[in-house]
Design a protein around this motif. Structure first.
Motif, PDB file in Angstrom:
ATOM      1  N   GLY A  49       0.789  -1.236   0.000  1.00  0.00           N
ATOM      2  CA  GLY A  49       0.000   0.000   0.000  1.00  0.00           C
ATOM      3  C   GLY A  49       0.818   1.280   0.000  1.00  0.00           C
ATOM      4  O   GLY A  49       0.281   2.370   0.181  1.00  0.00           O
ATOM      5  N   THR A  54       0.733   2.060  -8.032  1.00  0.00           N
ATOM      6  CA  THR A  54       0.154   3.317  -8.530  1.00  0.00           C
ATOM      7  C   THR A  54       1.185   4.069  -9.375  1.00  0.00           C
ATOM      8  O   THR A  54       0.865   4.564 -10.463  1.00  0.00           O
ATOM      9  N   GLU A  91       1.462  -6.842 -11.788  1.00  0.00           N
ATOM     10  CA  GLU A  91       1.598  -7.449 -10.466  1.00  0.00           C
ATOM     11  C   GLU A  91       0.898  -8.809 -10.425  1.00  0.00           C
ATOM     12  O   GLU A  91       1.420  -9.772  -9.898  1.00  0.00           O
TER      13      GLU A  91
END
Ligand SMILES: Nc1ncnc2c1ncn2[C@@H]1O[C@H](COP(=O)(O)OP(=O)(O)OP(=O)(O)O)[C@@H](O)[C@H]1O
Ligand SMILES: [Mg+2]
Length: 249
Positions: A49, A54, A91
């Motif tokens: 996270g 991103t 991923e």
């Protein structure tokens, strides 16, 4: 004019997740800066996270940033020409079990604009490179995690890109699988490619990366060269950062 394969400046991204009568905002990137040199193996390490995927998705033009700029292969946006210079291992690669490696590679290659004759030439080469030649016509449902990951690498290399972007290439692999991926990265570097990969397996990063950027809570907190105590430095840097920065919410 930019000369480095990848340059990232003050990248920001906030996700909005709709809720009943409102939305929840997640500030995933809070100003990310780094650059990757030609022929370098550069690793982005961070906890779950922290903003790795991103960052990668913005670089590939899959999502748009809210602030900041980037340049990849000398361009500030992803055009079809720029796309041809990039190879991407997601991923969580998507594989359809009923197909064979050759069928999947034909499909992916077609999506990236390779012609039938280019595919005929390139598919056997990438299968050979990833040691999948013997399994080329077997259905994917019987493949191990390591074999699927090698197929993901084969897919990323299909269009002979200059820059490889690999999101957690060692995720879920056993020690032999990890070693294989490491060797791929080294051989890609030797053949003149630039490799950018994300990871949280620090012990493996230190064996292969030329430089490492530590991302934490949407910010790059340190860029360093790998060394024997990288994991300790990573954890200490995170603890130090958390001590000094008060959460804004
Ligand atoms: N599509 C989305 N919608 C809402 N929030 C998102 C979305 N994608 C990512 N996020 C949030 O943004 C933050 C960064 O996520 P990101 O996937 O970049 O992390 P990561 O470093 O790749 O983590 P991991 O190691 O688990 O793969 C997380 O808080 C995540 O929940
Ligand atoms: Mg991720």
């Amino acid at each position: 004019m930019s000369t480095k394969p990848i340059e990232v400046s003050e990248l920001r991204k906030t996700f909005s997740t709709p809720r009943f009568l409102s939305s929840i905002k997640t500030e995933a990137l809070k100003g990310v800066n780094f650059s990757v040199g030609k022929n370098e193996i550069f690793s982005l390490i961070g906890l779950n996270g922290s903003g790795k995927t991103t960052t990668i998705k913005i670089l590939l033009g899959l999502i748009k940033q809210d602030g900041g700029t980037y340049s990849i292969s000398g361009s500030g946006r992803i055009t079809p020409e720029v796309k041809k210079t990039l190879g991407y291992l997601p991923e969580i690669p998507y594989f359809e079990g009923v197909f064979t490696p050759v069928e999947m590679l034909r499909f992916w290659g077609g999506l990236s604009g390779l012609s039938g004759s280019e595919l005929k030439k390139r598919i056997p080469l990438v299968l050979e490179y990833t040691s999948l030649t013997r399994a080329a016509s077997r259905k994917l449902k019987g493949f191990s995690r390591g074999m699927l990951q090698r197929l993901g690498i084969a897919q990323a290399l299909l269009a002979e890109p200059d820059i490889l972007i690999l999101d957690e290439p060692m995720g879920g692999l056993d020690p032999m699988g990890i070693k294989t991926i490491r060797e791929f990265m080294q051989s890609l570097k030797e053949s003149g490619k630039t490799v950018f990969f994300s990871s949280h397996i620090i012990s493996e990063v230190e064996k292969v990366a030329d430089r490492v950027a530590m991302i934490h809570d949407g910010r790059i907190i340190k860029i360093t060269r790998p060394h024997k105590h990288l994991e300790e430095e990573f954890i200490e840097s995170i603890e130090e950062f958390d001590k000094n920065v008060k959460p804004d919410t």
